[in-house]
Scaffold this motif. Sequence first.
Motif, PDB file in Angstrom:
ATOM      1  N   LYS A 148       0.737  -1.162   0.031  1.00 19.68           N
ATOM      2  CA  LYS A 148      -0.189   0.066   0.128  1.00 19.68           C
ATOM      3  C   LYS A 148       1.090   1.258  -0.025  1.00 19.68           C
ATOM      4  O   LYS A 148       2.001   1.092   0.424  1.00 19.68           O
ATOM      5  CB  LYS A 148      -0.903  -0.036   1.287  1.00 19.68           C
ATOM      6  CG  LYS A 148      -1.969  -1.330   1.336  1.00 19.68           C
ATOM      7  CD  LYS A 148      -2.977  -0.954   0.485  1.00 19.68           C
ATOM      8  CE  LYS A 148      -3.949  -2.159   0.913  1.00 19.68           C
ATOM      9  NZ  LYS A 148      -5.180  -2.283  -0.002  1.00 19.68           N
ATOM     10  N   ASP A 149       0.332   2.345  -0.464  1.00 18.07           N
ATOM     11  CA  ASP A 149       0.908   3.706  -0.104  1.00 18.07           C
ATOM     12  C   ASP A 149       1.049   4.084   1.252  1.00 18.07           C
ATOM     13  O   ASP A 149       0.739   3.378   2.138  1.00 18.07           O
ATOM     14  CB  ASP A 149       0.434   4.673  -1.076  1.00 18.07           C
ATOM     15  CG  ASP A 149      -0.919   5.410  -0.729  1.00 18.07           C
ATOM     16  OD1 ASP A 149      -1.124   4.958   0.445  1.00 18.07           O
ATOM     17  OD2 ASP A 149      -1.342   5.892  -1.363  1.00 18.07           O
ATOM     18  N   GLN A 169      -0.375   6.262   2.999  1.00 17.84           N
ATOM     19  CA  GLN A 169      -1.667   6.555   3.487  1.00 17.84           C
ATOM     20  C   GLN A 169      -2.360   5.095   3.573  1.00 17.84           C
ATOM     21  O   GLN A 169      -3.400   5.421   4.090  1.00 17.84           O
ATOM     22  CB  GLN A 169      -2.335   7.458   2.847  1.00 17.84           C
ATOM     23  CG  GLN A 169      -1.383   8.748   2.728  1.00 17.84           C
ATOM     24  CD  GLN A 169      -2.172   9.976   1.866  1.00 17.84           C
ATOM     25  OE1 GLN A 169      -3.165   9.830   1.019  1.00 17.84           O
ATOM     26  NE2 GLN A 169      -2.020  11.068   2.106  1.00 17.84           N
ATOM     27  N   GLY A 170      -2.036   3.857   3.107  1.00 17.32           N
ATOM     28  CA  GLY A 170      -2.557   2.741   3.294  1.00 17.32           C
ATOM     29  C   GLY A 170      -3.559   2.607   2.203  1.00 17.32           C
ATOM     30  O   GLY A 170      -4.264   1.691   2.304  1.00 17.32           O
ATOM     31  N   LYS A 171      -3.375   3.347   1.152  1.00 14.14           N
ATOM     32  CA  LYS A 171      -4.160   3.134  -0.151  1.00 14.14           C
ATOM     33  C   LYS A 171      -3.489   2.268  -1.121  1.00 14.14           C
ATOM     34  O   LYS A 171      -2.322   2.173  -1.421  1.00 14.14           O
ATOM     35  CB  LYS A 171      -4.628   4.551  -0.624  1.00 14.14           C
ATOM     36  CG  LYS A 171      -5.244   5.332   0.452  1.00 14.14           C
ATOM     37  CD  LYS A 171      -5.575   6.797  -0.104  1.00 14.14           C
ATOM     38  CE  LYS A 171      -6.350   7.564   0.752  1.00 14.14           C
ATOM     39  NZ  LYS A 171      -6.571   9.069   0.289  1.00 14.14           N
ATOM     40  N   SER A 172      -4.163   1.817  -2.016  1.00 15.33           N
ATOM     41  CA  SER A 172      -3.886   0.893  -3.379  1.00 15.33           C
ATOM     42  C   SER A 172      -3.322   1.884  -4.385  1.00 15.33           C
ATOM     43  O   SER A 172      -3.835   3.008  -4.226  1.00 15.33           O
ATOM     44  CB  SER A 172      -4.860   0.341  -3.890  1.00 15.33           C
ATOM     45  OG  SER A 172      -5.409  -0.943  -3.127  1.00 15.33           O
ATOM     46  N   TYR A 173      -2.702   1.455  -5.028  1.00 16.99           N
ATOM     47  CA  TYR A 173      -1.750   2.357  -6.309  1.00 16.99           C
ATOM     48  C   TYR A 173      -1.633   1.651  -7.687  1.00 16.99           C
ATOM     49  O   TYR A 173      -1.617   0.370  -7.305  1.00 16.99           O
ATOM     50  CB  TYR A 173      -0.800   3.124  -5.653  1.00 16.99           C
ATOM     51  CG  TYR A 173       0.554   2.213  -5.296  1.00 16.99           C
ATOM     52  CD1 TYR A 173       1.445   1.948  -6.225  1.00 16.99           C
ATOM     53  CD2 TYR A 173       0.668   1.823  -4.089  1.00 16.99           C
ATOM     54  CE1 TYR A 173       2.680   1.156  -6.117  1.00 16.99           C
ATOM     55  CE2 TYR A 173       1.777   1.067  -3.624  1.00 16.99           C
ATOM     56  CZ  TYR A 173       2.648   0.681  -4.593  1.00 16.99           C
ATOM     57  OH  TYR A 173       3.798   0.020  -4.230  1.00 16.99           O
ATOM     58  N   THR A 199       1.390  -2.568  -9.664  1.00 20.38           N
ATOM     59  CA  THR A 199       0.041  -2.248  -8.913  1.00 20.38           C
ATOM     60  C   THR A 199       0.292  -2.893  -7.657  1.00 20.38           C
ATOM     61  O   THR A 199       0.445  -4.207  -7.604  1.00 20.38           O
ATOM     62  CB  THR A 199      -0.902  -2.785  -9.976  1.00 20.38           C
ATOM     63  OG1 THR A 199      -1.057  -2.170 -11.066  1.00 20.38           O
ATOM     64  CG2 THR A 199      -2.294  -2.486  -9.107  1.00 20.38           C
ATOM     65  N   GLU A 200      -0.280  -2.192  -6.779  1.00 15.67           N
ATOM     66  CA  GLU A 200      -0.505  -2.966  -5.335  1.00 15.67           C
ATOM     67  C   GLU A 200      -1.232  -3.958  -5.423  1.00 15.67           C
ATOM     68  O   GLU A 200      -2.357  -4.189  -6.086  1.00 15.67           O
ATOM     69  CB  GLU A 200      -0.990  -1.691  -4.324  1.00 15.67           C
ATOM     70  CG  GLU A 200      -1.112  -2.317  -2.828  1.00 15.67           C
ATOM     71  CD  GLU A 200      -2.489  -2.990  -2.588  1.00 15.67           C
ATOM     72  OE1 GLU A 200      -2.524  -4.022  -1.762  1.00 15.67           O
ATOM     73  OE2 GLU A 200      -3.665  -2.826  -3.230  1.00 15.67           O
ATOM     74  N   GLU A 218       2.131   8.302  -6.469  1.00 18.16           N
ATOM     75  CA  GLU A 218       0.726   8.224  -6.860  1.00 18.16           C
ATOM     76  C   GLU A 218       0.026   9.123  -5.969  1.00 18.16           C
ATOM     77  O   GLU A 218      -0.178   9.270  -4.668  1.00 18.16           O
ATOM     78  CB  GLU A 218       0.252   6.681  -6.808  1.00 18.16           C
ATOM     79  CG  GLU A 218      -1.501   6.711  -7.241  1.00 18.16           C
ATOM     80  CD  GLU A 218      -1.442   6.579  -8.729  1.00 18.16           C
ATOM     81  OE1 GLU A 218      -2.589   6.593  -9.095  1.00 18.16           O
ATOM     82  OE2 GLU A 218      -0.509   6.520  -9.417  1.00 18.16           O
ATOM     83  N   ASN A 219      -0.949  10.075  -6.550  1.00 24.45           N
ATOM     84  CA  ASN A 219      -1.564  11.223  -5.874  1.00 24.45           C
ATOM     85  C   ASN A 219      -0.741  12.014  -4.754  1.00 24.45           C
ATOM     86  O   ASN A 219      -1.190  12.273  -3.972  1.00 24.45           O
ATOM     87  CB  ASN A 219      -2.870  10.326  -4.847  1.00 24.45           C
ATOM     88  CG  ASN A 219      -3.553   9.479  -5.837  1.00 24.45           C
ATOM     89  OD1 ASN A 219      -4.139  10.114  -6.926  1.00 24.45           O
ATOM     90  ND2 ASN A 219      -4.107   8.334  -5.323  1.00 24.45           N
ATOM     91  N   VAL A 255       5.064   5.771  -2.392  1.00 27.61           N
ATOM     92  CA  VAL A 255       4.460   4.105  -2.624  1.00 27.61           C
ATOM     93  C   VAL A 255       5.319   3.385  -1.432  1.00 27.61           C
ATOM     94  O   VAL A 255       6.634   3.841  -1.500  1.00 27.61           O
ATOM     95  CB  VAL A 255       4.398   3.657  -3.755  1.00 27.61           C
ATOM     96  CG1 VAL A 255       3.342   4.789  -4.721  1.00 27.61           C
ATOM     97  CG2 VAL A 255       5.627   3.679  -4.699  1.00 27.61           C
TER      98      VAL A 255
END
Length: 121
Positions: A34-35, A37-41, A71-72, A104-105, A109
Amino acid sequence: GANTSENKYTYMYINMQYEAGATYKISYKIYPLKDVQGKSYSTNIAGSLRYGTLASKSITDHRVGHDVKITEGSGWVTIEREMKVDGAYYPQGSDSFMFWATPENGVPVNFLVKDIKIVKK
């Protein structure tokens, strides 16, 4: 990692010296997590040989191949490249092989890495 005004990159450096005019086979495996912030990317991994030449002793990036999309959640991704070092290579203590992930964003990552191999052909 390194920051720009809008992005935070994830870098990994492997310090090494090269041989002028030699070709190197480079391979490593990346496991996207995950990135920060704990999000997928889904983002790009790219690499460079970093060294100077007799004409310009400043260390610069010599890009190795093209970006590879990671990709995560995709598991281990194998990256393999070859690159010839300039015949006018100028060795310095901070020469390295470097690879990085594009943020990403705007956030860095996370990934695992294993089996790094840099072999002269």
